[in-house]
Design an enzyme around this catalytic site. Structure first.
Site, PDB file in Angstrom:
ATOM      1  N   SER A  59      38.177 -14.566  10.476  1.00 25.09           N
ATOM      2  CA  SER A  59      37.266 -13.552  11.561  1.00 25.09           C
ATOM      3  C   SER A  59      37.792 -13.886  13.157  1.00 25.09           C
ATOM      4  CB  SER A  59      36.195 -13.097  11.145  1.00 25.09           C
ATOM      5  OG  SER A  59      35.188 -14.252  11.777  1.00 25.09           O
ATOM      6  N   LYS A 132      31.740 -17.287  17.019  1.00 26.64           N
ATOM      7  CA  LYS A 132      32.895 -15.855  18.080  1.00 26.64           C
ATOM      8  C   LYS A 132      33.623 -15.999  19.686  1.00 26.64           C
ATOM      9  CE  LYS A 132      31.237 -13.096  13.854  1.00 26.64           C
ATOM     10  NZ  LYS A 132      32.585 -13.097  13.537  1.00 26.64           N
TER      11      LYS A 132
END
Length: 290
Positions: A59, A132
């Site tokens: 991701s 993230k």
């Protein structure tokens, strides 16, 4: 050789015996001691300063690839607040679905190895650990999309060179998954961060799982250390330099872009403050890039 003499000019037999004992200490006695000291140092560093995190999914591609290991500065946010554009490791809230594939339960030897790995920070990821990029700070208004399909922060569109594979524009937004690029404007609550993965097609992030409390942040990922062919720092891009709004500390001030080297320098005073009891440090295992 210098000898220690008593007042009467004779050699002190106790000191002589102590020197002989130190010289004659065999390797089989020294080696376990050195291993224990090294292990204790690794645990202290892992707990208070740095930890290596394993990236098990895609991701954050192509910034971080599956199999990369990153170093995370665990004390930098005890000295300053997070900044837009930084890559952070955090523990997901109850809304964040676990993203680590189920592993078969290990035997006794496997559990022992996992425990040791947890202590020194090289084990497999925990199911609620994530990595993230910070897109919005408390008070920011984050939305997508403008006329060119870009994410906006406080009305300023972001040109994001680190996003190589974006979500499709033609999919309608869904509150349960992040497949669509579009999402309604979100006002980031106080004390929280809006985070997104760089590989927007597969990243399950704040678009559908909600912002993350700053208190859940483990630290800033500042360097890829493995494999050696990908050794590089994770610097803050200039993407957010023109963004202003409620989260800006002082209007009109030049943008702050912390460097990994500067954050490492901050470790010493932060560790000293921690040892004085300023704050309890969190310990986690590792961080899936989900």
């Amino acid at each position: 050789m210098v000898q220690t003499l008593d007042e009467d000019g004779t050699v002190d037999p106790w000191r002589r015996r102590a020197r002989r004992t130190r010289r004659q200490m065999p390797l089989w006695q020294e080696l376990p001691l050195l291993l224990v000291v090294a292990f204790c140092l690794a645990v202290l560093i892992r707990t208070f300063l740095l930890q290596a995190f394993f990236i098990p999914s895609g991701s954050m591609e192509d910034t971080l690839l599956v199999g990369d290991r990153v170093l995370v500065n665990k004390v930098v946010y005890d000295v300053r607040d997070p900044v837009r554009g930084e890559v952070v490791v955090f523990r997901g809230t109850d809304r964040w679905a676990p993203q680590v594939d189920e592993q078969p339960k290990p035997g006794v030897a496997g559990r022992l190895a996992r425990t040791v790995g947890d202590l020194v920070g090289v084990s497999r990821p925990g199911e609620k650990d994530f990595i993230k990029r910070v897109i919005g700070l408390p008070g920011d208004r984050v939305a997508c999309c403008d006329s060119q399909g870009r994410v906006t922060v406080n009305g300023t569109p972001l040109n994001e060179p680190y996003v190589l594979r974006d979500s499709p524009l033609d999919l309608p937004p869904s509150p349960s998954e992040c497949r669509s690029r579009r999402f309604d404007e979100v006002v980031v609550p106080p004390g929280q961060l809006f985070v997104m993965g760089d590989h927007r097609e597969v990243s399950q992030d704040a678009r559908c799982q909600g912002p993350v409390p700053i208190d859940n942040v483990v630290g800033r990922a500042f360097m890829v250390v493995w494999p050696s062919s990908r050794w590089t720092s994770l610097s803050v891009p200039s993407t957010f330099d023109d963004v202003s709004g409620p989260a800006t500390a002082s209007p009109g001030a030049p943008p702050v872009r912390p460097t990994p080297q500067g954050d490492v320098v901050l470790m010493v005073p932060a560790l000293a403050a921690a040892l004085r009891g300023s704050r309890a440090f969190r310990t986690v295992t590792s961080s899936p890039a989900t």
